[in-house]
Design an enzyme around this catalytic site. Structure first.
Site, mmCIF file in Angstrom:
data_model
loop_
_atom_site.group_PDB
_atom_site.id
_atom_site.type_symbol
_atom_site.label_atom_id
_atom_site.label_comp_id
_atom_site.label_asym_id
_atom_site.label_seq_id
_atom_site.Cartn_x
_atom_site.Cartn_y
_atom_site.Cartn_z
ATOM 1 N N HIS A 48 53.742 19.260 21.723
ATOM 2 C CA HIS A 48 54.562 20.383 22.193
ATOM 3 C C HIS A 48 55.928 19.905 22.736
ATOM 4 O O HIS A 48 56.966 20.149 22.132
ATOM 5 C CB HIS A 48 53.818 21.141 23.286
ATOM 6 N N ASP B 94 57.795 20.175 33.804
ATOM 7 C CA ASP B 94 56.676 20.388 34.732
ATOM 8 C C ASP B 94 55.647 19.274 34.522
ATOM 9 O O ASP B 94 54.497 19.530 34.219
ATOM 10 C CB ASP B 94 56.058 21.781 34.541
#
Lengths: 322, 322
Positions: free
Chosen positions: B243, B12
């Site tokens: 992340h 994303d």
């Protein structure tokens, strides 16, 4: 010296409940004015029997003991934890039977009555499922206005649960009741597995109890035997995490109890995989402890290594600190 | 030298997605054979635009990019995280526009086609909500039989969430999809906040990227600017937790990636306070790491401090290790 704190104790006695009770009876900082029992480690009636027998042995047969809820708010009692606490809740030890009977009131009514007798100063210490407290809140929603504070052994914030991967036993055994406790208009301090699993009692401590001249202290030592075995697979040796005693020491502000963090605590009452978990908002704590203003739930995360010594010496009557 | 791992990337894009993509494009251990986008940090169409522009700048315009799910399985797209990733998902940086168009297939169909082309070897790396993977599983339940493994950035085991006190953003954005991913008949490794929050990229690392002769590496450095600001309140200084890059390095088994623990992972799909949490069974680990035999979910908890250097040097083309 400050006056002793008037305490209502709600318990499911239980081996670590026994240790907590012994501490409260021997601490000059506590005035135990009443005890209610609830099903948890064992059933509520057996817990009352154990508690009465312990009180008689301790020389405190006058403290009222009221049998509380056998079943929980949304589900029946599940049969307890005989593999942890023995068939009778106190490790199979047979105590001299007390001639005293339980109070004629149930636990919730005893709590409500005591909240009037000690209005403004009564502290609630719960070391089992909090079913009785929720029932008292249902019967009289003004209860919190007469309570000075609540300390509850229960929950797991950033550590695994023990009943399920997410949930600690006391909260898991009655999430709806814990939800009512957490939402009520009073200050509640949770004492979760995060801190209780880091404070232990060893066989050496137990030997100190067994060698006491006080038959009550010796009985506590005998009762602990079964519990120390249970934890061998988890810890690799005979020892006992101090779940309920930590909450008792927290309620009295014992020397070595750390500062509780004021953080939101929400109880998961769903039927999902997190049922019974204590959802503690621990975000934003990376730069150091941060209290949330206006929040009335607190969580204890830290205590000094000296707490075990304080606990044992208090039970032995050798403590010079409150 | 082993053959590069054929990878389907679901993303994303997203600032940390950009860093992960740069790593995968420059690592000799990866063969990026297709990319699907999903709404998360930004919407699926914008994520595809960002990805196509990045691929063009990197000299890899041939890799197919398929737009995936705009909305999630049980709820519509919520508008992304412009405060974290900027209005366009890549920190407001305007890249040279690629002339390439998204693939005519949607992301789930691209994944299914690639699973046949690379049957038995294709690895799925997801660094956003896993909606596309769940849709692919719905369309063809035999998908897992052709997949060598799945690595998913997502979840929080014993640390706070970031979207809610209990839930990490990727899982929280589509718990039903994550549940399908976790239950499918394949090996899934979760890379949760437990490990990603402990691996950071600093302004010094960003300077290395900005001073590169490679315009793609420089663009990655520019895009990171916005992200480093976002984390100042949490960390007290400009830095970026890694992340998505951690998941990319985990998928490739980069040097310094720790052993993943084989433990049950259950996704909370309730509407309660733990919605979107990853319930990891971490009980019984006190005496050391313990794998659960027969369980196909793994969780990465540890990585070496050298991973950031490996990441940056790989993006700069200076790495000698895979």
């Amino acid at each position: 010296m400050t006056a002793p704190l008037p305490l209502y104790l709600d318990c499911d006695t239980g081996i670590d409940d026994t240790v907590a009770l012994a501490y409260l009876l021997r601490s000059p900082a506590a005035e135990l004015v009443g005890i209610g029992t609830v099903s948890g480690n064992t059933d509520a009636a057996q817990a009352a029997r154990n508690t009465l027998d312990l009180l008689a042995l301790a020389g405190s047969p006058h403290i009222p003991v009221a049998v509380g809820a056998h079943d929980h708010l949304t589900h029946p009692y599940g049969g307890g934890a005989p593999h942890v606490h023995g068939d009778n809740g106190i490790g199979g030890v047979i105590l001299p039977g007390s001639s005293a009977s339980p109070d004629t009131r149930d636990a919730a009514d005893l709590l409500l009555d005591l909240s009037h007798t000690h209005a403004g100063s009564l502290h609630i210490l719960t070391i089992g499922p909090v079913t009785n407290i929720a029932i008292a809140l249902q019967r009289d929603p003004t209860l919190p206005s007469r309570i000075s504070g609540v300390t509850a052994m229960g929950g797991a914030a950033l550590v695994p649960g023990n009943s399920t991967p997410a949930a600690e036993a006391n909260i898991f055994n009655d999430p709806a009741a814990a939800d009512a406790l957490a939402r009520a208009d009073w200050d509640v301090t949770f004492v979760p597995l995060d801190v209780t699993m880091n404070h232990i009692l060893t066989d050496d401590d137990r030997e100190l109890l067994l060698s006491s001249a006080d038959p009550f202290a010796r009985a506590v030592g005998e009762i602990l035997d079964h519990y120390l075995d249970f934890y061998v697979p988890q810890f690799g040796e005979r020892l006992s995490p101090l779940h309920d005693p930590l909450a008792a020491m927290a309620a009295l502000g014992a020397p070595g109890i750390g500062r509780s963090l004021r953080v939101p605590v929400v109880i998961d009452t769903t039927d999902g995989p997190s049922r019974g978990s204590t959802v503690v908002d621990m975000r934003g704590q990376r730069l150091g402890p941060r209290d949330h203003e206006g929040v009335r739930t607190r969580v204890l995360f830290e205590g000094a290594d000296t707490l075990t010594e304080h606990l044992v010496s208090t039970i032995l009557g050798a403590s010079t600190t409150p």
